[in-house]
Design an enzyme around this catalytic site. Sequence first.
Site, PDB file in Angstrom:
ATOM      1  N   HIS A   7       0.831  -1.214   0.000  1.00 27.15           N
ATOM      2  CA  HIS A   7       0.000   0.000   0.000  1.00 27.15           C
ATOM      3  C   HIS A   7       0.857   1.252   0.000  1.00 27.15           C
ATOM      4  O   HIS A   7       2.045   1.208   0.316  1.00 27.15           O
ATOM      5  CB  HIS A   7      -0.979   0.037   1.178  1.00 27.15           C
ATOM      6  CG  HIS A   7      -0.345   0.002   2.544  1.00 27.15           C
ATOM      7  ND1 HIS A   7      -0.104  -1.155   3.233  1.00 27.15           N
ATOM      8  CD2 HIS A   7       0.103   0.998   3.359  1.00 27.15           C
ATOM      9  CE1 HIS A   7       0.453  -0.882   4.408  1.00 27.15           C
ATOM     10  NE2 HIS A   7       0.595   0.421   4.507  1.00 27.15           N
ATOM     11  N   HIS A  79       3.927   7.130   3.778  1.00 27.91           N
ATOM     12  CA  HIS A  79       4.874   6.026   3.601  1.00 27.91           C
ATOM     13  C   HIS A  79       4.417   5.085   2.487  1.00 27.91           C
ATOM     14  O   HIS A  79       3.280   5.151   2.041  1.00 27.91           O
ATOM     15  CB  HIS A  79       5.099   5.246   4.909  1.00 27.91           C
ATOM     16  CG  HIS A  79       3.905   4.518   5.453  1.00 27.91           C
ATOM     17  ND1 HIS A  79       3.040   5.064   6.376  1.00 27.91           N
ATOM     18  CD2 HIS A  79       3.431   3.263   5.218  1.00 27.91           C
ATOM     19  CE1 HIS A  79       2.092   4.181   6.679  1.00 27.91           C
ATOM     20  NE2 HIS A  79       2.305   3.082   5.990  1.00 27.91           N
ATOM     21  N   GLU A 130       7.676   1.078   4.998  1.00 32.92           N
ATOM     22  CA  GLU A 130       7.142   0.030   5.865  1.00 32.92           C
ATOM     23  C   GLU A 130       7.391  -1.298   5.167  1.00 32.92           C
ATOM     24  O   GLU A 130       7.194  -1.414   3.953  1.00 32.92           O
ATOM     25  CB  GLU A 130       5.640   0.253   6.064  1.00 32.92           C
ATOM     26  CG  GLU A 130       4.965  -0.811   6.926  1.00 32.92           C
ATOM     27  CD  GLU A 130       3.461  -0.562   7.129  1.00 32.92           C
ATOM     28  OE1 GLU A 130       2.858   0.208   6.359  1.00 32.92           O
ATOM     29  OE2 GLU A 130       2.912  -1.163   8.065  1.00 32.92           O
TER      30      GLU A 130
HETATM   31 CO    CO Z   1       1.124   1.296   6.320  1.00 34.03          CO
END
Ligand code: CO
Length: 134
Positions: A7, A79, A130
């Site tokens: 994502h 992020h 991440e």
């Molecule tokens: Co995230």
Amino acid sequence: MLGRLNHVAIAVPDLASATALYRDTLGAKVSAPQALPDHGVTVVFIELDNTKVELLEPLGAASPIAGFLAKNPDGGMHHVCYEVGDIVEARDRLKASGARVLGDGEPKIGAHGKPVLFLHPKDFSGTLVELEQV
Ligand code: CO
């Protein structure tokens, strides 16, 4: 080491209006809000065919995205999350190459019930990264 883009996360000052924007104006499929007190955020996932967008709203006084929103009051890209097969192996390899892992360096359980880690943006072209084990 890197797998799919899981994502892209966007920090927002108002989760309800950002969710309505994606659902009503952009016609996307959106999830119900999910509070993640361990991460200091409430999240909504926008489901796309090839990936997801994660909308993040601060939760609690010590939210890690409060400072970001103070600098970006309209919200902004926060992020990117890449999938890895083995998060501990990925962490150890990155640390050995000098990258900094945020927090205590131990994976936490993220929004999908899977272990996640965050890497220092200064080590990754100014982007908070991440990693999620899938
Ligand atoms: Co995230």
